[in-house]
Motif scaffolding. Structure first.
Motif, PDB file in Angstrom:
ATOM      1  N   TYR A  41      24.706  41.984 -32.932  1.00 21.24           N
ATOM      2  CA  TYR A  41      23.403  41.832 -33.594  1.00 21.24           C
ATOM      3  C   TYR A  41      23.490  40.773 -34.699  1.00 21.24           C
ATOM      4  O   TYR A  41      22.545  40.009 -34.894  1.00 21.24           O
ATOM      5  N   GLU A  42      24.622  40.733 -35.387  1.00 16.62           N
ATOM      6  CA  GLU A  42      24.778  39.706 -36.425  1.00 16.62           C
ATOM      7  C   GLU A  42      24.727  38.314 -35.797  1.00 16.62           C
ATOM      8  O   GLU A  42      24.111  37.400 -36.336  1.00 16.62           O
ATOM      9  N   GLY A  43      25.363  38.218 -34.646  1.00  8.89           N
ATOM     10  CA  GLY A  43      25.348  36.945 -33.912  1.00  8.89           C
ATOM     11  C   GLY A  43      23.923  36.549 -33.531  1.00  8.89           C
ATOM     12  O   GLY A  43      23.613  35.377 -33.348  1.00  8.89           O
ATOM     13  N   MET A  44      23.064  37.549 -33.391  1.00 12.11           N
ATOM     14  CA  MET A  44      21.688  37.267 -33.006  1.00 12.11           C
ATOM     15  C   MET A  44      20.789  37.068 -34.221  1.00 12.11           C
ATOM     16  O   MET A  44      19.576  36.899 -34.071  1.00 12.11           O
ATOM     17  N   GLY A  45      21.387  37.098 -35.407  1.00 16.95           N
ATOM     18  CA  GLY A  45      20.610  36.815 -36.611  1.00 16.95           C
ATOM     19  C   GLY A  45      20.165  38.040 -37.384  1.00 16.95           C
ATOM     20  O   GLY A  45      19.376  37.936 -38.328  1.00 16.95           O
ATOM     21  N   TYR A  46      20.628  39.204 -36.996  1.00 14.61           N
ATOM     22  CA  TYR A  46      20.259  40.413 -37.729  1.00 14.61           C
ATOM     23  C   TYR A  46      21.257  40.633 -38.867  1.00 14.61           C
ATOM     24  O   TYR A  46      22.422  40.245 -38.761  1.00 14.61           O
ATOM     25  N   SER A  47      20.800  41.261 -39.947  1.00 16.86           N
ATOM     26  CA  SER A  47      21.742  41.611 -41.003  1.00 16.86           C
ATOM     27  C   SER A  47      21.427  43.021 -41.506  1.00 16.86           C
ATOM     28  O   SER A  47      20.298  43.506 -41.361  1.00 16.86           O
ATOM     29  N   VAL A  48      22.440  43.657 -42.099  1.00 20.90           N
ATOM     30  CA  VAL A  48      22.266  45.040 -42.538  1.00 20.90           C
ATOM     31  C   VAL A  48      21.313  45.067 -43.738  1.00 20.90           C
ATOM     32  O   VAL A  48      21.507  44.336 -44.703  1.00 20.90           O
ATOM     33  N   TYR A  49      20.301  45.919 -43.636  1.00 18.77           N
ATOM     34  CA  TYR A  49      19.342  46.037 -44.728  1.00 18.77           C
ATOM     35  C   TYR A  49      19.668  47.254 -45.586  1.00 18.77           C
ATOM     36  O   TYR A  49      19.528  47.257 -46.788  1.00 18.77           O
ATOM     37  N   ARG A  50      20.095  48.324 -44.927  1.00 18.94           N
ATOM     38  CA  ARG A  50      20.490  49.531 -45.652  1.00 18.94           C
ATOM     39  C   ARG A  50      21.287  50.435 -44.726  1.00 18.94           C
ATOM     40  O   ARG A  50      21.283  50.258 -43.508  1.00 18.94           O
ATOM     41  N   ARG A  51      21.976  51.390 -45.396  1.00 23.53           N
ATOM     42  CA  ARG A  51      22.738  52.355 -44.611  1.00 23.53           C
ATOM     43  C   ARG A  51      21.983  53.688 -44.678  1.00 23.53           C
ATOM     44  O   ARG A  51      21.633  54.151 -45.764  1.00 23.53           O
ATOM     45  N   VAL A  52      21.719  54.299 -43.518  1.00 29.69           N
ATOM     46  CA  VAL A  52      20.960  55.545 -43.502  1.00 29.69           C
ATOM     47  C   VAL A  52      21.918  56.694 -43.219  1.00 29.69           C
ATOM     48  O   VAL A  52      22.586  56.720 -42.184  1.00 29.69           O
ATOM     49  N   ARG A  53      21.973  57.604 -44.192  1.00 36.72           N
ATOM     50  CA  ARG A  53      22.929  58.703 -44.073  1.00 36.72           C
ATOM     51  C   ARG A  53      22.518  59.710 -43.005  1.00 36.72           C
ATOM     52  O   ARG A  53      21.348  60.073 -42.904  1.00 36.72           O
ATOM     53  N   GLU A  54      23.472  60.158 -42.236  1.00 33.10           N
ATOM     54  CA  GLU A  54      23.276  61.218 -41.231  1.00 33.10           C
ATOM     55  C   GLU A  54      22.073  60.956 -40.318  1.00 33.10           C
ATOM     56  O   GLU A  54      21.314  61.858 -39.995  1.00 33.10           O
TER      57      GLU A  54
END
Lengths: 926, 183
Positions: B122-135
């Motif tokens: 996904y990073e290769g496709m231009g996506y980046s982490v916006y937040r981490r969602v617990r559980e």
């Protein structure tokens, strides 16, 4: 009391219904009805509570009262919708809304509700009419499209004759073109317009639409519209233009395969049709050369990133040969070799090349030696994939004459060796991942199954099972390995193991329709339900869950589509609904369930009447899909038809429900009848139809059962018809039962009109003479001995436990069918009144013969079950796995554990079937 | 190399090779029909030239104001068709529709924190982490990777409407929210 006060009293009724306390809802309704005995809303609410507490008769009375008046207020209509849905009386619901809308034609809401009621019942003709009326009244565009969609759906209905179809499309066309806003204002409307033009072949109009700027822009953004546009161009023969357009798109980096198909089709445009001129040929020749250049360039740019151009190149060469433009297959083989060299490391390479391998002798030998020259390396995943592709491609090129036991054994050994080598590559993968070498293990399975097919020696199936079990331990999530194991274990009669693997795949929801045949085909062979083990019947019920609410769900979404204005989805949804409703698997499972149900439930009129009606519904459908093999024969529509005919006839004989009674007693709508001409014939004639292509789906033993059942039915039919109580008597009895239960008489049954002597006791004597008692036909008399002989012969020959169980369970099924057919003559008074003593004696003879045969079979099965679980059997299992035990990882202990499981599972089923037979003998032997 | 076309209801009868994979959930029929009815232009499938289904993507459009976006609900490719960029093509098509038809600000998706391979893709496709969602993935329980297996990264990619690129951030991995806070 004021309106507000009434509302205050009605609120608690709704609350009670919401909380599922139907009883207090009924009480509350009664209280209000004392004062307002004509309030339809309260009556409707009471009907709803009654329906929900299964008091159908009382609910029906109320419904009739309510429907006798024209209901127009929203609340009552909405409550009645639920009531009628619960009672499966969709036609009443439609009539209710129709009447309401007629009464208040200015109510848009009522119009829409009426329209939706017709959607729910799939009555497209009325949909179209209601929508047209609504458009006239309310002048809203979307109603035009409702009408258009209704017309198209009616046209697409199987029962619509071709000329009416055209007429309906013309009507749809008129609607679209007369609509004030042009169709291109919305993509979905534009699409619908295109579909209509395509059907009516109005190419000029289609062209104007597609060539406009708006049309072009819609097609470039919408995949659906572009698809339809492409089809229209093709139908107009514009292959060349389409090819040029596609080339442009490809140059602009579009790699949708459809574009490449257009390019290839353009190359062969001049040789389409039956008479091809020389000019056309040479033109095609030139085109092929140009296309080659074009594709080569694209392939060079793409390299191994994208295989489209190379694949298209293959397709081009293949078509050149099949169109007779090129007689030299060498170019094709060249491109196959190139393709393999470039994409051999991808799993899809096999599938890509598969259609090309059908080559002439010279080309084939060149291709085979190319494959043989590939070195087997296991250094990387890509190398492993190459090996797998080579092996698969080699395997599909094998001809029957090349195959010998030695060759297959040698191949199996190669596959195992390479599988073990490939396994190293995936050793560090997490357990949830598939092993990249899995396909090699599956090839081993195929080779051993093929050895079994050639020799009928079941020890080859042991080998297959061991290797696949090993592979599964390494690749726990491989559903393909499991599915293969399910098939093998069923053949081996290790049905519990088959079931374990099947369940481990975790098949859910709609997958049941497409995959449950793996375990449920002819499942009655392995069912132990006679001993009270309901594993298989419950598996049948679970897998059929999806059909229960499906149709309502799909229609609900169809309805939403109309509301939101997405007509293009609607034909899709309707076709999906049709496919699930007419699923062959659904009814094969239904019948399998009936077969099992008879072994564990008492055969009485409840079972007989209910299954008779349900099977008759099934018999009125037509089917869409095809099914799996077991015992070498598929259980398709032919199989289903044959078995259904056996059962309908037997149940009909045993049942007192003739058509008149059924008509009176059956509540709710009947399912839609298939429009096929055969289905329109009278039931009696249909039951007698025998078709060779249908018979071909039955095993030899099933055919025997069929012939026997037909002879039995023919023999007993006159006595059944003579003894069956007249409709009036049956209805009087039903009426009495109903009064006992609900205190109300049956509705719509006028006993006096039916027959004046309904008060006579149940066994009214008829005027005509009793049919003379005839001896049973030879076929009937000797069937059980014949089946026994077959059973003994199988025991002595090399046969699989499943074959033996097949014969045994069919014999048992015949015994149960016999119990159904002779059920009526069990009652002493019936026999006495109708003087059928001699018949009963004949029946007794047949029964006692059958009883003896079943007992013997049961004993034999029990003995076999002891052997199946013995240590010697395990030992011989291990010994027969010699071809594979040389591989250190397939060591003795592992093989032994598989042997043990198989032995135990077989023991269980043989023992269970044997005990079940004893039980059935006890129940119906006298 | 494959036919990209809209996902149709009848495809449900043909997706066994894709859905028998452990990580691909098979939902009830209404689930698929909801998507097809409401967001038919965000649901695609890829079919092989020989006519087998290879993979599919189901998406929807949701959110209010600057949160209005395309969401990738499910994307799955059958094992035998992996490593052919099929997922990438389908995601691109969904981004194209979210941008052109729905005029969203971004496209987002959820992925297990331990699914390094997918995250990289996904990073290769231009996506980046916006937040981490617990559980977020509570159903499996804490596995061998501990919280990484249960938690999800919400990954986003801006569309042309988000000129200032406000829907992404660089420190997304450190922004932790609980599953209740996301829809």
């Amino acid at each position: 009391m004021s309106k507000a006060a009434l509302e205050r009293q009605i609120r608690p009724i709704y609350d009670a219904l919401d909380h599922g306390s139907n009883k207090s809802a009924i009480n509350a309704c009664n209280k209000v009805l004392k004062k307002y005995n004509n309030n339809t809303l309260v009556k409707a609410l009471k009907a709803l509570a009654l329906t929900r507490s299964q008091k159908v008769e009382e609910a029906l009375v109320l419904c009739d009262e309510i429907l006798a008046t024209v209901v127009t207020d929203d609340s009552t209509l909405s409550v009645m919708t639920h009531v009628l849905k619960g009672l499966a009386r969709n036609s009443d619901m439609v009539a209710m809304f129709d009447n309401a809308f007629k009464q208040q034609p200015q109510s848009e809401e009522l119009g829409a509700q009426t329209f939706f009621a017709h959607v729910r019942t799939g009555n497209w003709k009325s949909c179209q009419q209601v929508a047209t009326r609504m458009h006239k009244q309310f002048q809203e565009d979307r109603y035009v499209y409702w009408a258009v969609t209704g017309a198209i759906l009616q046209a697409n209905d199987l029962g619509t004759p071709p000329n009416i179809r055209t007429l309906l499309y013309k009507l749809a066309h008129r609607h679209v073109t007369s609509c004030p806003t042009p169709s291109y204002m919305a993509v979905d409307r534009f699409h619908l317009h295109l579909i209509i033009l395509q059907e009516l072949q109005l190419w000029d109009e289609a062209n104007t639409l597609l060539e406009s700027d708006v049309g072009k822009s819609i097609c470039s953004a919408s995949l659906v519209c572009n698809e339809t546009r492409r089809e229209i161009w093709r139908k107009r023969g514009l292959y060349k233009d389409e090819g040029e357009r596609a080339q442009e798109k490809i140059k602009n980096n579009d790699r949708n395969w459809l574009e490449f198909v257009s390019v290839i089709d353009a190359a062969f445009a001049s040789v389409q049709g039956s008479d091809v001129s020389e000019e056309g040929k040479s033109e095609c020749f030139e085109n092929i050369a140009k296309t080659r250049d074009f594709l080569t360039k694209i392939a060079e740019v793409d390299g191994s990133n994208n295989r489209s151009a190379s694949l298209a190149f293959l397709e081009l060469e293949k078509n050149a040969v099949s169109h007779g433009i090129s007689s030299d297959e060498n170019t094709l083989v060249d491109s196959m070799e190139n393709y393999f060299s470039q994409f051999g490391n991808k799993a899809c390479c096999f599938e890509d090349l598969q259609p090309c391998v059908d080559l002439g002798a010279d080309a084939k030998s060149r291709w085979i030696s190319f494959l043989a020259s590939q070195e087997s390396s296991f250094a990387t995943m890509g190398d492993l994939q190459r090996v797998i592709n080579v092996r698969k491609l080699q395997r599909i090129s094998l001809t029957a004459s090349e195959l010998s036991t030695d060759k297959e054994l040698c191949l199996a050994s190669t596959y195992i060796k390479e599988y073990m080598a490939g396994l190293e590559l995936g050793s560090s993968l997490p357990v949830t991942e598939l092993q990249p070498a899995d396909d090699l293990a599956i090839l081993v399975g195929h080779a051993f199954v093929s050895l079994w097919t050639m020799t009928k020696d079941e020890s080859y199936l042991y080998n297959a099972a061991v290797v696949l079990e090993f592979a599964l331990a390494k690749s726990r999530m491989s559903f393909q390995i499991r599915l293969l194991l399910v098939r093998i274990y069923r053949l081996l009669g290790a049905s519990s193991l088959a079931l374990d693997h099947y369940r481990a795949i975790n098949i859910k929801q709609v997958q049941n329709d497409t995959l449950s045949h793996f375990i449920l085909t002819r499942a009655s062979t392995f069912s132990l339900s006679a001993t009270g083990d309901l594993t298989y019947p419950s598996e049948c019920i679970e897998s059929s869950q999806i059909y229960v609410s499906n149709s309502q769900d799909v229609r609900f979404f169809t309805l939403l589509c109309f509301q939101d204005g997405y007509p293009p989805q609607i034909p899709e949804f309707v076709s999906f609904d049709d496919r699930l409703e007419n699923s062959l698997q659904r009814d094969v499972v239904k019948l399998e369930h009936v077969r099992m149900r008879m072994t564990h439930e008492p055969i009485n009129s409840d079972l007989i009447d209910m299954e008779l009606i349900e099977l008759k519904f099934v018999f009125d459908r037509s089917f869409a899909n095809d099914q799996t093999l077991m015992f070498g024969n598929s259980t398709g529509q032919g199989w289903l038809w044959y078995f259904i005919k056996i059962y309908i006839r037997a149940f009909q004989h045993a049942s007192d429900l003739d058509d008149i009674v059924e008509e009176k007693l059956l509540i709710g709508d009947r399912p839609k009848k298939s429009p096929e001409p055969e289905v329109q014939l009278p039931l009696r004639e249909r039951l007698a139809i025998r078709k060779p292509e249908e018979a071909a789906e039955l095993t030899a033993d099933e055919l025997q059962l069929m012939e026997w059942a037909t002879a039995l039915s023919d023999w007993l039919e006159p006595y059944h018809n003579y003894t069956r109580p007249p409709p009036a008597v049956v209805l009087a009895e039903a009426n009495r039962q109903n009064e006992l239960r609900t205190g109300l008489p049956l509705r719509g049954v006028d006993l006096k009109a039916l027959n004046g002597d309904a008060h006579a006791n149940g066994h009214a004597k008829k005027d005509e003479e009793a049919p003379p008692v005839k001896e049973p036909p030879q076929l009937v008399a000797q069937f059980f001995e014949h089946m026994h002989a077959r059973f003994v012969q199988l025991q002595q020959s090399q046969c699989l436990p499943s074959d033996l169980l097949h014969v045994a369970t069919l014999t048992q099924e015949a015994f149960l069918l016999f119990a159904v057919e002779s059920h009526r003559f069990k009652t002493a008074s019936v026999v006495k009144i109708h003087k059928l003593g001699a018949l009963v004696q004949f029946l007794k003879d047949v029964r006692s013969k059958a009883y003896t045969v079943l007992k013997t079979m049961s004993n034999d099965l029990l003995k076999m079950s002891e052997v199946a679980g013995s240590a010697e059997r395990r030992k011989s299992f291990v010994e027969s796995c010699k071809p594979i035990t040389d591989f250190p990882r397939l060591h003795h202990d592992f093989v032994l554990s598989v042997a043990k499981n198989v032995g135990e599972s077989r023991k269980k089923v043989l023992e269970g079937v044997s005990k079940g037979m004893v039980k059935i003998c006890t129940n119906y032997g006298q | 190399m494959s036919v990209l076309r809209p996902f149709k209801a009848n495809d449900l009868f043909r997706f066994n090779n894709i859905n028998s994979d452990v990580w691909t959930e098979t939902y009830g029929i209404p689930f698929y029909l909801t998507y097809l009815q409401r967001w038919s232009d965000l649901c695609f499938t890829q079919e092989s030239p020989r006519g087998r289904l290879q993979g599919y993507i189901l998406g929807k459009a949701e959110g209010a104001q600057t949160e209005w976006h395309g969401h990738i609900t499910a994307v799955s490719v059958a094992p035998e068709y992996r490593r052919l960029s099929l997922a990438r093509n389908m995601c691109q098509r969904l981004e194209f529709a979210s941008d052109g038809i729905y005029k969203g600000y971004f496209v987002d998706l959820y992925v297990r924190c331990n699914n390094a391979l997918a995250i990289k893709m996904y990073e290769g496709m231009g996506y980046s982490v916006y937040r981490r969602v617990r559980e977020y993935y509570g159903n499996l329980g804490v596995g061998k990777d501990g919280r990484d297996e249960e938690d999800a990264f919400d990954m986003r990619k801006c569309l042309s409407r988000d000129v200032a690129q406000r829907s992404i951030r660089s420190n997304g991995r450190d922004m932790i929210v609980s599953a209740h806070d996301v829809s």
